[in-house]
Design a protein around this motif. Structure first.
Motif, PDB file in Angstrom:
ATOM      1  N   UNK A  75      36.396  58.715  66.850  1.00  0.00           N
ATOM      2  CA  UNK A  75      35.479  57.948  67.692  1.00  0.00           C
ATOM      3  C   UNK A  75      35.511  56.469  67.334  1.00  0.00           C
ATOM      4  N   UNK A  76      35.471  56.155  66.037  1.00  0.00           N
ATOM      5  CA  UNK A  76      35.519  54.748  65.616  1.00  0.00           C
ATOM      6  C   UNK A  76      36.828  54.080  66.014  1.00  0.00           C
ATOM      7  N   UNK A  77      37.936  54.782  65.876  1.00  0.00           N
ATOM      8  CA  UNK A  77      39.221  54.213  66.283  1.00  0.00           C
ATOM      9  C   UNK A  77      39.238  53.957  67.781  1.00  0.00           C
ATOM     10  N   UNK A  78      38.694  54.889  68.532  1.00  0.00           N
ATOM     11  CA  UNK A  78      38.623  54.715  69.981  1.00  0.00           C
ATOM     12  C   UNK A  78      37.723  53.537  70.340  1.00  0.00           C
ATOM     13  N   UNK A  79      36.576  53.430  69.669  1.00  0.00           N
ATOM     14  CA  UNK A  79      35.662  52.305  69.932  1.00  0.00           C
ATOM     15  C   UNK A  79      36.329  50.981  69.586  1.00  0.00           C
ATOM     16  N   UNK A  80      37.057  50.934  68.480  1.00  0.00           N
ATOM     17  CA  UNK A  80      37.747  49.697  68.103  1.00  0.00           C
ATOM     18  C   UNK A  80      38.776  49.330  69.152  1.00  0.00           C
ATOM     19  N   UNK A  81      39.522  50.308  69.617  1.00  0.00           N
ATOM     20  CA  UNK A  81      40.515  50.056  70.656  1.00  0.00           C
ATOM     21  C   UNK A  81      39.843  49.533  71.922  1.00  0.00           C
ATOM     22  N   UNK A  85      40.216  45.753  73.542  1.00  0.00           N
ATOM     23  CA  UNK A  85      40.577  45.568  74.957  1.00  0.00           C
ATOM     24  C   UNK A  85      39.544  44.687  75.667  1.00  0.00           C
ATOM     25  N   UNK A  86      38.264  44.946  75.407  1.00  0.00           N
ATOM     26  CA  UNK A  86      37.196  44.152  76.023  1.00  0.00           C
ATOM     27  C   UNK A  86      37.293  42.689  75.602  1.00  0.00           C
ATOM     28  N   UNK A  91      38.530  37.012  76.543  1.00  0.00           N
ATOM     29  CA  UNK A  91      39.276  35.788  76.220  1.00  0.00           C
ATOM     30  C   UNK A  91      40.110  35.335  77.408  1.00  0.00           C
ATOM     31  N   UNK A  92      40.707  36.311  78.081  1.00  0.00           N
ATOM     32  CA  UNK A  92      41.504  35.987  79.265  1.00  0.00           C
ATOM     33  C   UNK A  92      40.634  35.364  80.352  1.00  0.00           C
TER      34      UNK A  92
END
Length: 122
Positions: A75-81, A85-86, A91-92
């Motif tokens: 879950x933490x890895x998914x949240x970090x990913x 992305x967000x 930034x874009x």
């Protein structure tokens, strides 16, 4: 016959050596050492039983927690990913806004003010 006499003389000599060694050692001290060794053996057996029980308990606890830990790690890895992305999208978008409206932000260096979490704290 000669062999038997030799064996008897060896036996007699070894008995004499054993008797002489017995006179060098106090029987009370030997008994004291035996009692201390027996006490140490009992303590070691108790410690071994306690450690075995603790290992079994730890193994049960680990089995209970390992599934949750693995799930939370995923879950933490998914949240970090997702957050990466967000932030990339933000930034874009901010870069496009700065390009379109240069006066909207004080400086272009303020694009990303997040702290670098991978650098050591000072």
């Amino acid at each position: 016959m000669e062999r038997r006499e030799e064996e008897e003389s060896i036996r007699a000599a070894s008995e004499e050596v054993a008797r002489e060694l017995k006179t060098l050692i106090d029987a009370g001290e030997v008994d004291s050492i035996k009692q201390i060794q027996h006490l140490i053996l009992g303590r070691l057996q108790d410690s071994n039983a306690v450690l075995s029980h603790f290992n079994e308990y730890s193994e049960r606890c680990f089995d209970e927690v390992s599934g949750d830990f693995a799930r939370n790690t995923r879950l933490l890895k998914s949240m970090k990913s997702d957050l990466d992305h967000i932030f990339l999208k933000l930034r874009s978008m901010k870069a496009k806004l700065i390009a379109t409206y240069p006066d909207a932000f004080p400086t272009a260096t303020m694009l990303d003010q997040r702290p670098d979490l991978e650098s050591p704290l000072q």
